[in-house]
Design a protein around this motif. Structure first.
Motif, PDB file in Angstrom:
ATOM      1  N   GLY A  76      91.030  67.463 -30.408  1.00 26.43           N
ATOM      2  CA  GLY A  76      90.212  67.000 -29.286  1.00 26.43           C
ATOM      3  C   GLY A  76      89.875  65.525 -29.397  1.00 26.43           C
ATOM      4  N   LYS A  77      89.502  65.093 -30.598  1.00 30.01           N
ATOM      5  CA  LYS A  77      89.188  63.678 -30.824  1.00 30.01           C
ATOM      6  C   LYS A  77      90.434  62.813 -30.661  1.00 30.01           C
ATOM      7  CE  LYS A  77      85.526  64.729 -34.140  1.00 30.01           C
ATOM      8  NZ  LYS A  77      85.148  64.644 -35.570  1.00 30.01           N
ATOM      9  N   ALA A  78      91.573  63.313 -31.141  1.00 32.70           N
ATOM     10  CA  ALA A  78      92.833  62.570 -31.006  1.00 32.70           C
ATOM     11  C   ALA A  78      93.200  62.402 -29.529  1.00 32.70           C
ATOM     12  CB  ALA A  78      93.949  63.296 -31.756  1.00 32.70           C
ATOM     13  N   LEU A  79      93.050  63.460 -28.752  1.00 33.13           N
ATOM     14  CA  LEU A  79      93.356  63.383 -27.321  1.00 33.13           C
ATOM     15  C   LEU A  79      92.372  62.467 -26.601  1.00 33.13           C
ATOM     16  CD1 LEU A  79      94.321  67.085 -26.569  1.00 33.13           C
ATOM     17  CD2 LEU A  79      95.847  65.131 -26.971  1.00 33.13           C
ATOM     18  N   ASP A  80      91.117  62.479 -27.022  1.00 32.91           N
ATOM     19  CA  ASP A  80      90.132  61.555 -26.443  1.00 32.91           C
ATOM     20  C   ASP A  80      90.569  60.113 -26.649  1.00 32.91           C
ATOM     21  OD1 ASP A  80      88.528  63.686 -25.650  1.00 32.91           O
ATOM     22  OD2 ASP A  80      87.089  63.443 -27.303  1.00 32.91           O
ATOM     23  N   LEU A  81      91.014  59.797 -27.869  1.00 28.43           N
ATOM     24  CA  LEU A  81      91.458  58.434 -28.167  1.00 28.43           C
ATOM     25  C   LEU A  81      92.656  58.057 -27.294  1.00 28.43           C
ATOM     26  CD1 LEU A  81      91.466  55.808 -29.853  1.00 28.43           C
ATOM     27  CD2 LEU A  81      92.988  57.001 -31.449  1.00 28.43           C
ATOM     28  N   MET A  82      93.673  58.911 -27.249  1.00 28.86           N
ATOM     29  CA  MET A  82      94.863  58.580 -26.465  1.00 28.86           C
ATOM     30  C   MET A  82      94.554  58.474 -24.978  1.00 28.86           C
ATOM     31  SD  MET A  82      98.116  60.373 -28.328  1.00 28.86           S
ATOM     32  CE  MET A  82      97.547  62.065 -28.207  1.00 28.86           C
ATOM     33  N   SER A  83      93.609  59.279 -24.506  1.00 25.99           N
ATOM     34  CA  SER A  83      93.251  59.257 -23.084  1.00 25.99           C
ATOM     35  C   SER A  83      92.640  57.927 -22.653  1.00 25.99           C
ATOM     36  CB  SER A  83      92.271  60.387 -22.757  1.00 25.99           C
ATOM     37  OG  SER A  83      92.893  61.630 -22.923  1.00 25.99           O
ATOM     38  N   LEU A  84      92.097  57.188 -23.611  1.00 30.00           N
ATOM     39  CA  LEU A  84      91.553  55.875 -23.287  1.00 30.00           C
ATOM     40  C   LEU A  84      92.644  54.884 -22.908  1.00 30.00           C
ATOM     41  CD1 LEU A  84      88.946  55.480 -26.182  1.00 30.00           C
ATOM     42  CD2 LEU A  84      88.461  55.965 -23.769  1.00 30.00           C
ATOM     43  N   TYR A  85      93.862  55.114 -23.387  1.00 32.24           N
ATOM     44  CA  TYR A  85      94.943  54.145 -23.219  1.00 32.24           C
ATOM     45  C   TYR A  85      96.154  54.661 -22.443  1.00 32.24           C
ATOM     46  CZ  TYR A  85      92.245  51.835 -26.794  1.00 32.24           C
ATOM     47  OH  TYR A  85      91.213  51.252 -27.491  1.00 32.24           O
ATOM     48  N   LEU A  86      96.349  55.966 -22.407  1.00 27.92           N
ATOM     49  CA  LEU A  86      97.530  56.538 -21.774  1.00 27.92           C
ATOM     50  C   LEU A  86      97.145  57.282 -20.504  1.00 27.92           C
ATOM     51  CD1 LEU A  86      99.201  58.026 -24.976  1.00 27.92           C
ATOM     52  CD2 LEU A  86      99.718  55.841 -23.866  1.00 27.92           C
ATOM     53  N   ARG A  87      97.990  57.218 -19.519  1.00 26.61           N
ATOM     54  CA  ARG A  87      97.726  57.921 -18.258  1.00 26.61           C
ATOM     55  C   ARG A  87      98.560  59.186 -18.152  1.00 26.61           C
ATOM     56  NH1 ARG A  87      97.180  52.544 -14.766  1.00 26.61           N
ATOM     57  NH2 ARG A  87      95.046  52.136 -15.397  1.00 26.61           N
ATOM     58  N   LEU A  88      98.485  59.980 -19.183  1.00 25.29           N
ATOM     59  CA  LEU A  88      99.182  61.261 -19.219  1.00 25.29           C
ATOM     60  C   LEU A  88      98.135  62.370 -19.230  1.00 25.29           C
ATOM     61  CD1 LEU A  88     101.861  60.464 -21.954  1.00 25.29           C
ATOM     62  CD2 LEU A  88     102.223  60.565 -19.477  1.00 25.29           C
ATOM     63  N   ASP A  89      98.442  63.450 -18.554  1.00 24.92           N
ATOM     64  CA  ASP A  89      97.535  64.593 -18.525  1.00 24.92           C
ATOM     65  C   ASP A  89      97.421  65.170 -19.935  1.00 24.92           C
ATOM     66  OD1 ASP A  89      96.184  66.985 -18.164  1.00 24.92           O
ATOM     67  OD2 ASP A  89      97.446  67.650 -16.507  1.00 24.92           O
ATOM     68  N   ARG A  90      96.236  65.171 -20.474  1.00 26.90           N
ATOM     69  CA  ARG A  90      96.041  65.619 -21.856  1.00 26.90           C
ATOM     70  C   ARG A  90      96.447  67.062 -22.077  1.00 26.90           C
ATOM     71  NH1 ARG A  90      90.439  64.371 -23.799  1.00 26.90           N
ATOM     72  NH2 ARG A  90      90.640  66.023 -25.298  1.00 26.90           N
ATOM     73  N   ARG A  91      96.511  67.857 -21.000  1.00 33.44           N
ATOM     74  CA  ARG A  91      96.941  69.254 -21.131  1.00 33.44           C
ATOM     75  C   ARG A  91      98.421  69.354 -21.481  1.00 33.44           C
ATOM     76  NH1 ARG A  91      94.882  71.108 -15.435  1.00 33.44           N
ATOM     77  NH2 ARG A  91      95.829  69.087 -15.097  1.00 33.44           N
ATOM     78  N   GLY A  92      99.171  68.269 -21.294  1.00 37.15           N
ATOM     79  CA  GLY A  92     100.599  68.282 -21.592  1.00 37.15           C
ATOM     80  C   GLY A  92     100.936  67.983 -23.042  1.00 37.15           C
ATOM     81  N   PHE A  93      99.937  67.583 -23.832  1.00 38.48           N
ATOM     82  CA  PHE A  93     100.187  67.263 -25.234  1.00 38.48           C
ATOM     83  C   PHE A  93     100.259  68.530 -26.075  1.00 38.48           C
ATOM     84  CE2 PHE A  93      98.553  63.143 -23.879  1.00 38.48           C
ATOM     85  CZ  PHE A  93      99.457  62.299 -24.489  1.00 38.48           C
ATOM     86  N   HIS A  94     101.191  68.538 -27.019  1.00 36.58           N
ATOM     87  CA  HIS A  94     101.360  69.666 -27.935  1.00 36.58           C
ATOM     88  C   HIS A  94     101.435  69.118 -29.361  1.00 36.58           C
ATOM     89  CE1 HIS A  94     102.695  73.460 -29.591  1.00 36.58           C
ATOM     90  NE2 HIS A  94     103.672  72.819 -30.187  1.00 36.58           N
ATOM     91  N   LEU A  95     100.576  69.615 -30.226  1.00 35.04           N
ATOM     92  CA  LEU A  95     100.592  69.207 -31.625  1.00 35.04           C
ATOM     93  C   LEU A  95     101.770  69.886 -32.314  1.00 35.04           C
ATOM     94  CD1 LEU A  95      99.288  67.776 -34.059  1.00 35.04           C
ATOM     95  CD2 LEU A  95      97.903  69.844 -34.380  1.00 35.04           C
ATOM     96  N   ASP A  96     102.711  69.084 -32.827  1.00 35.75           N
ATOM     97  CA  ASP A  96     103.900  69.629 -33.474  1.00 35.75           C
ATOM     98  C   ASP A  96     103.787  69.636 -34.989  1.00 35.75           C
ATOM     99  OD1 ASP A  96     105.388  70.037 -31.048  1.00 35.75           O
ATOM    100  OD2 ASP A  96     105.632  67.866 -30.958  1.00 35.75           O
ATOM    101  N   THR A  97     103.310  68.531 -35.552  1.00 34.69           N
ATOM    102  CA  THR A  97     103.236  68.438 -37.009  1.00 34.69           C
ATOM    103  C   THR A  97     101.997  67.670 -37.445  1.00 34.69           C
ATOM    104  OG1 THR A  97     104.518  66.382 -37.096  1.00 34.69           O
ATOM    105  CG2 THR A  97     105.757  68.437 -37.297  1.00 34.69           C
ATOM    106  N   ILE A  98     101.612  67.931 -38.670  1.00 38.08           N
ATOM    107  CA  ILE A  98     100.587  67.153 -39.354  1.00 38.08           C
ATOM    108  C   ILE A  98     101.214  66.715 -40.671  1.00 38.08           C
ATOM    109  CG2 ILE A  98      98.322  67.172 -40.474  1.00 38.08           C
ATOM    110  CD1 ILE A  98      97.519  69.418 -38.511  1.00 38.08           C
ATOM    111  N   ALA A  99     101.104  65.439 -40.976  1.00 36.49           N
ATOM    112  CA  ALA A  99     101.583  64.934 -42.262  1.00 36.49           C
ATOM    113  C   ALA A  99     100.402  64.331 -43.003  1.00 36.49           C
ATOM    114  CB  ALA A  99     102.667  63.874 -42.056  1.00 36.49           C
ATOM    115  N   VAL A 100     100.291  64.684 -44.276  1.00 36.69           N
ATOM    116  CA  VAL A 100      99.240  64.119 -45.111  1.00 36.69           C
ATOM    117  C   VAL A 100      99.953  63.397 -46.252  1.00 36.69           C
ATOM    118  CG1 VAL A 100      97.138  64.567 -46.401  1.00 36.69           C
ATOM    119  CG2 VAL A 100      97.725  66.023 -44.457  1.00 36.69           C
ATOM    120  N   PRO A 101     100.181  62.082 -46.064  1.00 35.07           N
ATOM    121  CA  PRO A 101     100.959  61.321 -47.040  1.00 35.07           C
ATOM    122  C   PRO A 101     100.201  61.069 -48.330  1.00 35.07           C
ATOM    123  CG  PRO A 101     100.100  59.861 -45.367  1.00 35.07           C
ATOM    124  CD  PRO A 101      99.714  61.255 -44.960  1.00 35.07           C
ATOM    125  N   ARG A 102     100.910  60.539 -49.269  1.00 32.03           N
ATOM    126  CA  ARG A 102     100.350  60.222 -50.587  1.00 32.03           C
ATOM    127  C   ARG A 102      99.161  59.280 -50.469  1.00 32.03           C
ATOM    128  NH1 ARG A 102     105.148  58.945 -53.114  1.00 32.03           N
ATOM    129  NH2 ARG A 102     105.355  61.157 -53.109  1.00 32.03           N
TER     130      ARG A 102
END
Length: 103
Positions: A35-61
């Motif tokens: 939700g927080k990630a979509l809030d951030l992107m919504s400030l800059y992108l004009r895409l419907d947030r309902r269209g976003f799908h979380l595919d992966t999470i990476a936790v690097p070294r």
């Protein structure tokens, strides 16, 4: 060497050694973090947030966790299909930036 953890909903989490605690927290708080990630992107992108799908999470070294999203629309199924949206999340589970990649 990192390991991949797969979930029933299709999510894949790449975890580097020593980063298991952060990965577990991101996954446990996934709904709020997304939700927080979509809030951030919504400030800059004009895409419907309902269209976003979380595919992966990476936790690097080192550094922040990275949530990688795809986007699709029922009206335009091919639009943005070649684009990845990566949101970087700090250890306190706040988004600190994002990147748009073309694959």
């Amino acid at each position: 060497m990192s390991r991949i953890q797969r979930y029933d909903d299709g999510l894949e989490v790449e975890i580097h050694p020593g980063r298991e605690e952060l990965a577990a927290r991101v996954v446990a708080e996934r709904e709020a973090v997304v939700g927080k990630a979509l809030d951030l992107m919504s400030l800059y992108l004009r895409l419907d947030r309902r269209g976003f799908h979380l595919d992966t999470i990476a936790v690097p070294r080192d550094g922040e966790a990275e949530l990688s999203f795809s986007w699709s629309s029922a009206a335009e199924p091919e639009a943005e299909g070649y684009t990845r949206f990566d949101v970087f999340v700090s250890a306190d589970l706040r988004p600190v930036g994002f990147a748009v990649r073309f694959v």
